[in-house]
Enzyme design. Structure first.
Site, PDB file in Angstrom:
ATOM      1  N   GLY A  70     -91.752  44.518 -49.778  1.00  0.00           N
ATOM      2  CA  GLY A  70     -91.044  44.998 -50.960  1.00  0.00           C
ATOM      3  C   GLY A  70     -89.760  45.698 -50.550  1.00  0.00           C
ATOM      4  CG  HIS A 105     -94.186  51.655 -51.370  1.00  0.00           C
ATOM      5  ND1 HIS A 105     -94.715  52.309 -50.272  1.00  0.00           N
ATOM      6  CD2 HIS A 105     -92.857  51.476 -51.097  1.00  0.00           C
ATOM      7  CE1 HIS A 105     -93.737  52.512 -49.384  1.00  0.00           C
ATOM      8  NE2 HIS A 105     -92.610  52.012 -49.861  1.00  0.00           N
ATOM      9  CD  GLU A 106     -90.981  48.362 -52.641  1.00  0.00           C
ATOM     10  OE1 GLU A 106     -89.828  48.833 -52.663  1.00  0.00           O
ATOM     11  OE2 GLU A 106     -91.657  48.283 -51.598  1.00  0.00           O
ATOM     12  CG  HIS A 144     -88.468  53.056 -52.641  1.00  0.00           C
ATOM     13  ND1 HIS A 144     -87.989  53.962 -51.723  1.00  0.00           N
ATOM     14  CD2 HIS A 144     -89.329  52.267 -51.971  1.00  0.00           C
ATOM     15  CE1 HIS A 144     -88.545  53.725 -50.543  1.00  0.00           C
ATOM     16  NE2 HIS A 144     -89.372  52.702 -50.657  1.00  0.00           N
ATOM     17  CB  CYS A 177     -91.443  53.156 -46.287  1.00  0.00           C
ATOM     18  SG  CYS A 177     -89.978  53.096 -47.333  1.00  0.00           S
ATOM     19  CG  LEU A 178     -88.730  47.581 -44.919  1.00  0.00           C
ATOM     20  CD1 LEU A 178     -87.925  46.507 -45.647  1.00  0.00           C
ATOM     21  CD2 LEU A 178     -89.172  47.095 -43.551  1.00  0.00           C
ATOM     22  CD  GLN A 212     -86.736  50.590 -49.494  1.00  0.00           C
ATOM     23  OE1 GLN A 212     -87.200  49.751 -50.245  1.00  0.00           O
ATOM     24  NE2 GLN A 212     -87.281  50.882 -48.320  1.00  0.00           N
TER      25      GLN A 212
HETATM   26 ZN    ZN Z   1     -90.605  51.948 -49.179  1.00  0.00          ZN
END
Ligand code: ZN
Length: 184
Positions: free
Chosen positions: A45, A138-139, A142, A96-97, A50
């Site tokens: 995701g 999760h997304e 963000h 998480c990226l 991000q």
């Molecule tokens: Zn993340």
């Protein structure tokens, strides 16, 4: 186009993102760029903050995972709004990226119902459960300025403090390009 991924500590990750207007952005291009950026970083995701954009957009693609539920799950979410979340909290290890090389157990609810548009501006209202619900939660966090580490105990967070500070300073090894707030 592959964007660098914004690292922990950048204020854009803490902002509540804004809705976009129809026609404001080339959504086909944005979706393609976000998928490309996410695939390059081997993520499941990716949310617009991000890549440095404080707009309510995220993409999900589980086709590279071995997870039965996620394998066929590929979707662009524009202006999503949570309508309901319910069910028992269940734990799962998340990463998480934007917070590389840290994985922690996070408890989330079983299902989520949300409204959103896709990249062709078709409106949906859908309920997701299990792993799909987890990735979406999760997304969605963000675009609300929340991160998975916010769910950890004060002790766990204290233990991660040094690692998090390192990420912000640019001391993180990744196979993808990142944008570090404290590194010019
Ligand atoms: Zn993340």
């Amino acid at each position: 186009m592959i964007y660098p991924i914004v690292a922990y500590g950048d204020p854009v990750l803490r902002r509540v993102a804004r809705d976009i207007e129809q026609g404001e952005i080339d959504l086909q291009q944005l979706a393609a760029d976000m998928y490309e950026t996410m695939h390059h970083a081997e993520g499941v995701g990716l949310a617009a903050p991000q890549i440095g954009m404080d707009i309510r957009v995220f993409v999900v693609d589980g086709s590279t995972t071995n997870d039965e539920e996620l394998k066929t799950f590929k979707q662009v979410f524009i202006n999503p709004q949570v309508i309901q979340q319910e069910g028992k909290l269940w734990p799962y290890e998340e990463g998480c990226l934007s917070i590389p090389n840290i994985r922690e157990e996070v408890k989330r609810q079983e299902s989520i119902r949300l409204s959103y548009f896709d990249q062709d501006w078709v409106a949906y209202e859908v309920e997701f459960s299990g792993m799909k619900a987890r990735v979406i939660q999760h997304e969605y966090d963000h675009i609300e300025g929340k991160l998975f580490i916010d769910y950890l105990s004060p002790l766990r967070r204290r233990l991660l403090k040094g690692k998090l500070a390192d990420i912000t300073r640019g001391q993180a090894k990744t196979d993808y390009r990142m944008k570090f707030p404290a590194k010019k």
